[in-house]
Scaffold this motif. Sequence first.
Motif, mmCIF file in Angstrom:
data_model
loop_
_atom_site.group_PDB
_atom_site.id
_atom_site.type_symbol
_atom_site.label_atom_id
_atom_site.label_comp_id
_atom_site.label_asym_id
_atom_site.label_seq_id
_atom_site.Cartn_x
_atom_site.Cartn_y
_atom_site.Cartn_z
ATOM 1 N N CYS A 302 -48.608 38.716 60.038
ATOM 2 C CA CYS A 302 -48.775 37.358 60.404
ATOM 3 C C CYS A 302 -47.607 36.712 60.751
ATOM 4 O O CYS A 302 -47.560 35.363 61.192
ATOM 5 N N GLY A 303 -46.231 37.129 60.125
ATOM 6 C CA GLY A 303 -45.113 36.240 60.423
ATOM 7 C C GLY A 303 -43.821 37.061 60.402
ATOM 8 O O GLY A 303 -43.610 38.014 59.783
ATOM 9 N N ALA A 304 -42.835 36.516 61.013
ATOM 10 C CA ALA A 304 -41.524 37.207 61.326
ATOM 11 C C ALA A 304 -40.386 36.408 61.230
ATOM 12 O O ALA A 304 -39.266 36.644 61.837
ATOM 13 N N ASN A 305 -40.293 35.090 60.433
ATOM 14 C CA ASN A 305 -39.334 34.436 60.658
ATOM 15 C C ASN A 305 -38.331 34.688 59.479
ATOM 16 O O ASN A 305 -38.762 34.104 58.275
ATOM 17 N N THR A 306 -37.428 35.549 59.610
ATOM 18 C CA THR A 306 -36.653 35.984 58.699
ATOM 19 C C THR A 306 -35.269 36.002 59.304
ATOM 20 O O THR A 306 -35.046 36.223 60.642
ATOM 21 N N THR A 307 -34.264 36.148 58.376
ATOM 22 C CA THR A 307 -32.708 36.534 58.692
ATOM 23 C C THR A 307 -32.590 37.735 58.551
ATOM 24 O O THR A 307 -31.382 38.134 58.324
ATOM 25 N N ALA A 308 -33.484 38.551 58.325
ATOM 26 C CA ALA A 308 -33.085 39.926 57.960
ATOM 27 C C ALA A 308 -32.163 40.679 58.932
ATOM 28 O O ALA A 308 -31.687 41.866 58.531
ATOM 29 N N VAL A 309 -32.723 40.480 60.298
ATOM 30 C CA VAL A 309 -32.029 41.366 61.403
ATOM 31 C C VAL A 309 -30.953 40.149 61.969
ATOM 32 O O VAL A 309 -31.524 39.047 62.376
ATOM 33 N N SER A 310 -29.673 40.598 62.198
ATOM 34 C CA SER A 310 -28.846 39.728 62.906
ATOM 35 C C SER A 310 -28.064 40.627 63.894
ATOM 36 O O SER A 310 -27.472 41.653 63.394
ATOM 37 N N PHE A 311 -27.864 40.203 64.993
ATOM 38 C CA PHE A 311 -26.972 40.727 66.078
ATOM 39 C C PHE A 311 -25.434 40.183 66.171
ATOM 40 O O PHE A 311 -24.976 40.622 67.233
#
Length: 312
Positions: A302-311
Amino acid sequence: MNSLITPERIAEIERLIRPHIRHTPTLRVDMSDFGLAPRPVDLKLEYLQHSGSFKARGAFTNLLTRSLPEAGVAAASGGNHGAAVAYAAMRLGVPATIFVPGVTSPAKAERIRGYGAALIIGGDRYADALAASEKFVERNGALAVHAYDQPETLLGQGTLGAEIEADLPDITTLLVAVGGGGLIGGIAAWFRGRVKVVAVEPEGSPTLHMALEAGQPVDAPTEGIAADSLAPKQVGKLMFPIAQAFVNRSVLVSDDDICAAQIALWDKVRIVTEPGGAAAFAAILSGKYVPAPDERVAVLICGANTTAVSFD
């Protein structure tokens, strides 16, 4: 039970907000890919919704069905609801002021600011931000858009139930993460027992679990890795009778379970979720919910607002 939260009304709302929201996809996985016994499980990928979570549905429902004052709208949020209200307000040309607690993730705060809303930090937890937003509404006359304890919010989130049924008509069980209960309340009001709806909550913030045991909403702890999305003090009063009637049970998962689900979803399926978004999958991955052999299970991501992935 609130007579406004009906399948008929949810269907009307779905038609109203359809031009403004995404019909998010589903993905069938096999649990053997995650080291468990073979079993197909359908994932509803609502984390791909506008603003990064299901909350856009309730936000647009509020803004399209209620009278909007010149002062615009105000909302208190752990982050996702605020981002959704800010997004809907931006798309509809309405001023928005969003109150968030200090535990809100930087990703959610950045998203809210990016949509042009005024962002105010109001205390350490969601209840503090809610109190600050209520004072703001009293002073400024803005329209309060509650994250979960508002009929329009429940109706909007209920459209996700309608969408899931259209996409996955053969499922028998749906696992849904719970914070304040607006999402599961709307979904359960749509299905009304036709599908077994199972709540999944963090051990550190068991709002619905404690309410079901007590027979009414009660204060619960507000701790854990998913505290920015699944940790209000109490479950909503509007959704609680719906949950009593149509939610099968509440399953509790640990922070370690949630982290393991986040890692597994990324490692095996390349799905990036915030902790609250992975909680429902954590229940089946950890064995805290074990389906019967004949169950056709779907899990709401239901949600994906995370800083877990950074490019960077």
